[in-house]
Design a protein around this motif. Structure first.
Motif, PDB file in Angstrom:
ATOM      1  N   HIS A   1      -2.264   3.865  -3.525  1.00 51.37           N
ATOM      2  CA  HIS A   1      -2.275   2.707  -4.427  1.00 51.37           C
ATOM      3  C   HIS A   1      -2.165   1.421  -3.606  1.00 51.37           C
ATOM      4  O   HIS A   1      -1.294   1.303  -2.746  1.00 51.37           O
ATOM      5  CB  HIS A   1      -1.111   2.797  -5.418  1.00 51.37           C
ATOM      6  CG  HIS A   1      -1.050   4.079  -6.182  1.00 51.37           C
ATOM      7  ND1 HIS A   1      -1.947   4.398  -7.174  1.00 51.37           N
ATOM      8  CD2 HIS A   1      -0.202   5.141  -6.083  1.00 51.37           C
ATOM      9  CE1 HIS A   1      -1.655   5.593  -7.667  1.00 51.37           C
ATOM     10  NE2 HIS A   1      -0.604   6.061  -7.017  1.00 51.37           N
ATOM     11  N   TRP A   2      -3.064   0.493  -3.896  1.00 51.89           N
ATOM     12  CA  TRP A   2      -3.044  -0.832  -3.280  1.00 51.89           C
ATOM     13  C   TRP A   2      -2.637  -1.820  -4.360  1.00 51.89           C
ATOM     14  O   TRP A   2      -3.358  -2.011  -5.346  1.00 51.89           O
ATOM     15  CB  TRP A   2      -4.425  -1.187  -2.741  1.00 51.89           C
ATOM     16  CG  TRP A   2      -4.906  -0.296  -1.630  1.00 51.89           C
ATOM     17  CD1 TRP A   2      -5.418   0.961  -1.747  1.00 51.89           C
ATOM     18  CD2 TRP A   2      -4.915  -0.604  -0.232  1.00 51.89           C
ATOM     19  NE1 TRP A   2      -5.755   1.455  -0.517  1.00 51.89           N
ATOM     20  CE2 TRP A   2      -5.457   0.514   0.442  1.00 51.89           C
ATOM     21  CE3 TRP A   2      -4.530  -1.728   0.504  1.00 51.89           C
ATOM     22  CZ2 TRP A   2      -5.618   0.549   1.812  1.00 51.89           C
ATOM     23  CZ3 TRP A   2      -4.688  -1.690   1.879  1.00 51.89           C
ATOM     24  CH2 TRP A   2      -5.221  -0.570   2.522  1.00 51.89           C
TER      25      TRP A   2
ATOM     26  N   CYS B   1       0.853  -1.187   0.000  1.00 51.90           N
ATOM     27  CA  CYS B   1       0.000   0.000   0.000  1.00 51.90           C
ATOM     28  C   CYS B   1       0.887   1.234   0.000  1.00 51.90           C
ATOM     29  O   CYS B   1       1.795   1.350   0.841  1.00 51.90           O
ATOM     30  CB  CYS B   1      -0.906  -0.031   1.229  1.00 51.90           C
ATOM     31  SG  CYS B   1      -1.892   1.471   1.481  1.00 51.90           S
TER      32      CYS B   1
ATOM     33  N   GLU C   1     -12.314   4.146   2.479  1.00 53.05           N
ATOM     34  CA  GLU C   1     -11.326   3.525   1.591  1.00 53.05           C
ATOM     35  C   GLU C   1     -11.058   2.070   1.982  1.00 53.05           C
ATOM     36  O   GLU C   1     -11.018   1.186   1.120  1.00 53.05           O
ATOM     37  CB  GLU C   1     -10.016   4.310   1.610  1.00 53.05           C
ATOM     38  CG  GLU C   1      -8.944   3.693   0.717  1.00 53.05           C
ATOM     39  CD  GLU C   1      -7.626   4.435   0.753  1.00 53.05           C
ATOM     40  OE1 GLU C   1      -6.607   3.822   0.401  1.00 53.05           O
ATOM     41  OE2 GLU C   1      -7.601   5.623   1.143  1.00 53.05           O
TER      42      GLU C   1
ATOM     43  N   GLN D   1      -5.408  -1.099  -7.294  1.00 55.14           N
ATOM     44  CA  GLN D   1      -6.510  -0.147  -7.261  1.00 55.14           C
ATOM     45  C   GLN D   1      -6.038   1.086  -6.500  1.00 55.14           C
ATOM     46  O   GLN D   1      -5.201   0.993  -5.609  1.00 55.14           O
ATOM     47  CB  GLN D   1      -7.760  -0.743  -6.609  1.00 55.14           C
ATOM     48  CG  GLN D   1      -8.409  -1.828  -7.444  1.00 55.14           C
ATOM     49  CD  GLN D   1      -9.818  -2.152  -6.996  1.00 55.14           C
ATOM     50  OE1 GLN D   1     -10.540  -1.304  -6.501  1.00 55.14           O
ATOM     51  NE2 GLN D   1     -10.211  -3.399  -7.174  1.00 55.14           N
ATOM     52  N   SER D   2      -6.609   2.217  -6.871  1.00 51.17           N
ATOM     53  CA  SER D   2      -6.151   3.483  -6.287  1.00 51.17           C
ATOM     54  C   SER D   2      -7.338   4.288  -5.783  1.00 51.17           C
ATOM     55  O   SER D   2      -8.436   4.227  -6.338  1.00 51.17           O
ATOM     56  CB  SER D   2      -5.382   4.304  -7.328  1.00 51.17           C
ATOM     57  OG  SER D   2      -4.318   3.547  -7.881  1.00 51.17           O
TER      58      SER D   2
ATOM     59  N   TYR E   1      -8.402  -6.285  -0.925  1.00 47.49           N
ATOM     60  CA  TYR E   1      -6.950  -6.157  -1.060  1.00 47.49           C
ATOM     61  C   TYR E   1      -6.208  -6.398   0.246  1.00 47.49           C
ATOM     62  O   TYR E   1      -5.007  -6.639   0.223  1.00 47.49           O
ATOM     63  CB  TYR E   1      -6.591  -4.777  -1.629  1.00 47.49           C
ATOM     64  CG  TYR E   1      -6.494  -4.781  -3.140  1.00 47.49           C
ATOM     65  CD1 TYR E   1      -5.270  -4.769  -3.782  1.00 47.49           C
ATOM     66  CD2 TYR E   1      -7.640  -4.839  -3.929  1.00 47.49           C
ATOM     67  CE1 TYR E   1      -5.177  -4.783  -5.169  1.00 47.49           C
ATOM     68  CE2 TYR E   1      -7.568  -4.856  -5.309  1.00 47.49           C
ATOM     69  CZ  TYR E   1      -6.330  -4.837  -5.923  1.00 47.49           C
ATOM     70  OH  TYR E   1      -6.262  -4.875  -7.289  1.00 47.49           O
ATOM     71  N   TRP E   2      -6.892  -6.287   1.392  1.00 50.38           N
ATOM     72  CA  TRP E   2      -6.162  -6.471   2.646  1.00 50.38           C
ATOM     73  C   TRP E   2      -6.687  -7.611   3.514  1.00 50.38           C
ATOM     74  O   TRP E   2      -5.955  -8.127   4.358  1.00 50.38           O
ATOM     75  CB  TRP E   2      -6.125  -5.173   3.463  1.00 50.38           C
ATOM     76  CG  TRP E   2      -7.460  -4.541   3.768  1.00 50.38           C
ATOM     77  CD1 TRP E   2      -8.035  -3.495   3.121  1.00 50.38           C
ATOM     78  CD2 TRP E   2      -8.366  -4.888   4.830  1.00 50.38           C
ATOM     79  NE1 TRP E   2      -9.246  -3.164   3.679  1.00 50.38           N
ATOM     80  CE2 TRP E   2      -9.469  -4.003   4.740  1.00 50.38           C
ATOM     81  CE3 TRP E   2      -8.370  -5.845   5.836  1.00 50.38           C
ATOM     82  CZ2 TRP E   2     -10.557  -4.062   5.621  1.00 50.38           C
ATOM     83  CZ3 TRP E   2      -9.449  -5.905   6.717  1.00 50.38           C
ATOM     84  CH2 TRP E   2     -10.519  -5.021   6.602  1.00 50.38           C
TER      85      TRP E   2
ATOM     86  N   MET F   1     -11.555  -1.263  -0.253  1.00 53.86           N
ATOM     87  CA  MET F   1     -10.375  -2.059  -0.592  1.00 53.86           C
ATOM     88  C   MET F   1     -10.286  -3.352   0.208  1.00 53.86           C
ATOM     89  O   MET F   1      -9.231  -3.986   0.229  1.00 53.86           O
ATOM     90  CB  MET F   1      -9.100  -1.237  -0.341  1.00 53.86           C
ATOM     91  CG  MET F   1      -9.000   0.017  -1.156  1.00 53.86           C
ATOM     92  SD  MET F   1      -8.846  -0.331  -2.940  1.00 53.86           S
ATOM     93  CE  MET F   1      -8.660   1.334  -3.574  1.00 53.86           C
TER      94      MET F   1
END
Length: 237
Positions: free
Chosen positions: A114-115, A106, A183, A127-128, A190-191, A187
């Protein structure tokens, strides 16, 4: 002992940062508005290796470290995105000491966060979010209120209402928390269940992710950039 002096600079829309190296060892550092300012600060006139945003574009998936210069921006069609070359350089720097590391890196910047999904030393996808730009426009703090963060993560559709309330109270930590909570909710893929490395100056993102039980590590942008320049030089020689 043989000396191997060289200069390298990373330049984006907000300024330039560079080092004088002896081999892989940084021995001097300077910042400035332009690459020329950095060279002046380093008292050097020799041509440097420069990584600069916006020079060319390569689609993902792509290796974090290109096989040859230049270090280009990375582009993605769906969702549409652009990862600047200097952020790609920082990813390469992080991975240079973590071979075959898989997870998410990240990168919160001045305009966007940005991820980036990393596997086999490649940027697979990213993805941003414009959270940093929005936070700066609202005057949000660099610390996030934990309760406000949880509120917006659980109900991100109420973001605008939460921000109005925080604005009326001039609660800058709540502003940061609501923006960041929205956010993180967006996301989540992504995490969640991932190892995450955050390349950031402060602990805003690492603390928020840690509160969700995410294994998270923080690396400073300066350290990541320096390591990336060394890795890029080694790859391109």
């Amino acid at each position: 002992m043989t000396q191997d002096f060289w200069i390298a600079i990373a330049q984006d829309d907000h300024g330039a940062e560079g080092w004088r190296f002896d081999g892989a060892q940084p021995i001097d550092h300077a910042c400035g508005a332009t690459a020329q300012d950095v060279l002046t600060g380093l008292a050097q006139t020799a041509p440097p290796m420069i990584v600069q945003d916006g020079q060319d574009v390569q689609p993902v998936p792509a290796p974090a470290l290109p096989v040859a210069m230049p270090m280009t921006d990375l582009a993605q069609a769906r969702p549409q995105g652009l990862l600047p070359a200097t952020d790609r350089l920082r990813i390469a720097g992080v991975l240079s000491t973590r071979p075959n590391w898989d997870g998410v890196i990240c990168l919160p910047g001045q305009e966007a966060t940005h991820w980036c999904q990393i596997s086999a030393n490649e940027v697979v996808s990213f993805q941003s979010a414009l959270t940093p730009r929005l936070a700066r426009a609202m005057g949000a703090a660099n610390l996030a209120d934990a309760e406000a963060l949880a509120d917006t993560m659980s109900r991100p559709e109420r973001l605008s209402l939460h921000l109005r309330s925080a604005s009326l109270m001039d609660d800058r930590q709540a502003m940061a928390a609501h923006l960041l909570g929205a956010e993180l909710a967006a996301m989540r893929a992504y995490w969640l269940g991932q190892r995450v490395i955050v390349v950031a100056m402060n602990a805003l993102y690492p603390d928020a992710l840690g509160a969700q039980g995410v294994p998270v590590e923080r690396v400073t942008p300066k350290d990541a950039t320096c390591a990336g320049l060394v890795a890029l030089r080694g790859q391109s020689r």
